[in-house]
Design an enzyme around this catalytic site. Structure first.
Site, short mmCIF file in Angstrom:
data_model
loop_
_atom_site.label_atom_id
_atom_site.label_comp_id
_atom_site.label_asym_id
_atom_site.label_seq_id
_atom_site.Cartn_x
_atom_site.Cartn_y
_atom_site.Cartn_z
N ARG A 253 -8.77 0.75 9.90
CA ARG A 253 -8.26 -0.59 10.19
C ARG A 253 -9.34 -1.49 10.79
NH1 ARG A 253 -2.73 0.10 9.24
NH2 ARG A 253 -1.49 -1.48 10.26
N ARG B 181 0.35 -9.23 13.59
CA ARG B 181 -0.20 -8.18 12.71
C ARG B 181 -1.11 -8.80 11.65
NH1 ARG B 181 4.71 -5.40 10.35
NH2 ARG B 181 3.25 -3.91 9.44
N ARG C 45 12.08 -2.41 10.55
CA ARG C 45 11.08 -1.89 11.48
C ARG C 45 10.91 -2.86 12.64
NH1 ARG C 45 5.90 -0.25 7.89
NH2 ARG C 45 4.92 -1.24 9.69
N ARG D 8 11.81 -6.93 4.69
CA ARG D 8 11.75 -5.49 4.41
C ARG D 8 12.83 -4.71 5.18
NH1 ARG D 8 5.94 -2.67 4.49
NH2 ARG D 8 5.88 -3.12 6.71
N LYS E 118 0.83 -1.21 0.00
CA LYS E 118 0.00 0.00 0.00
C LYS E 118 0.87 1.26 0.00
CE LYS E 118 -2.12 -0.89 3.92
NZ LYS E 118 -1.43 -2.12 4.32
#
Ligand code: AMP
Length: 215
Positions: free
Chosen positions: A88, A173, A162, A127, A13
């Protein structure tokens, strides 16, 4: 254009939102980015949000909704916006509808970026992001590694992972996404504004598909 980007963590996103900003000249509002900045600046908000974020859970609605309302009231959102990571859950979606209705700017599109869970796992665990705020270039150790391990190709700054991209947090998550955010697919389908795009493959090709959908 008033858009909500839906999709699991790691669906891309943020990457697509950045391309949409360039094309349409409207701001991206990423609640995740705003919260991470608050954590980095050690503000009161950041201190409050950090433990929820580190555990992979959602920050309380009251906190996040306040942030988004404030951001949407700024002048650069008059022409439109790309909401990334908000709403969310259904309560956030309903509040957003109320806020936008009160200023006469209803949402036009909720675009879901769809990616299988096994691909999401690699995307998230792999990532890496450039530490430089001016750069922020993203890499992935599996799919698009930097030339030198841990160093940004563009500006030479160190890369970081992160905190919430660590393996134990990722599972949480994804579970939170399934339980709380995925129901928004139905929510926006019923409103007649849901569009879907397959978020796997070349980033530019995905972007082109998004642009044709938004036309
Ligand atoms: P993201 O970068 O969108 O994946 O967000 C990172 C983390 O920030 C999430 O795991 C949540 O803890 C928090 N967060 C971001 N957006 C929201 C939201 N709309 N509601 C609640 N928590 C959020």
């Amino acid at each position: 254009m008033k858009i909500v980007l839906l999709g699991a963590p790691g669906a891309g996103k943020g990457t697509q939102a950045k391309k949409l900003i360039d094309k349409y000249g409207i701001p991206q509002i990423s609640t995740g980015d705003i919260l991470r900045q608050a954590v980095a600046d050690q503000t009161q908000l950041g201190k409050e949000a950090k433990s929820y974020m580190d555990s992979g859970g959602l920050v309380p609605d009251s906190v996040v909704i306040g942030l988004v309302k404030e951001r949407l009231s700024q002048a650069d959102c008059k022409k439109g916006f790309i909401l990334d990571g908000f709403p969310r859950n259904t309560a956030q979606a309903e509040t957003l509808d109320g806020v936008l209705a009160s200023v006469g700017m209803p949402l036009e599109v909720a675009l879901s970026v769809d990616v299988d869970f096994d691909v999401l796992l690699k995307r998230l665990t792999g990532r890496r992001t450039c530490k430089s705020k001016d750069c922020g270039q993203m890499y992935n150790v599996y799919f698009s590694a930097s030339k030198k391990d841990g160093v940004c190709d563009k500006c030479g700054t160190e890369l970081y992972q992160r905190d919430d991209d660590k393996e134990e947090t990722i599972k949480k998550r994804l579970d939170v996404y399934k339980a709380q955010t995925e129901p928004l697919i139905d929510y926006y389908t019923k409103k007649g504004i849901l569009k879907r795009v397959e978020g796997v493959g070349d980033i530019n090709e995905i972007f082109n598909k998004i642009c044709s959908i938004l036309k």
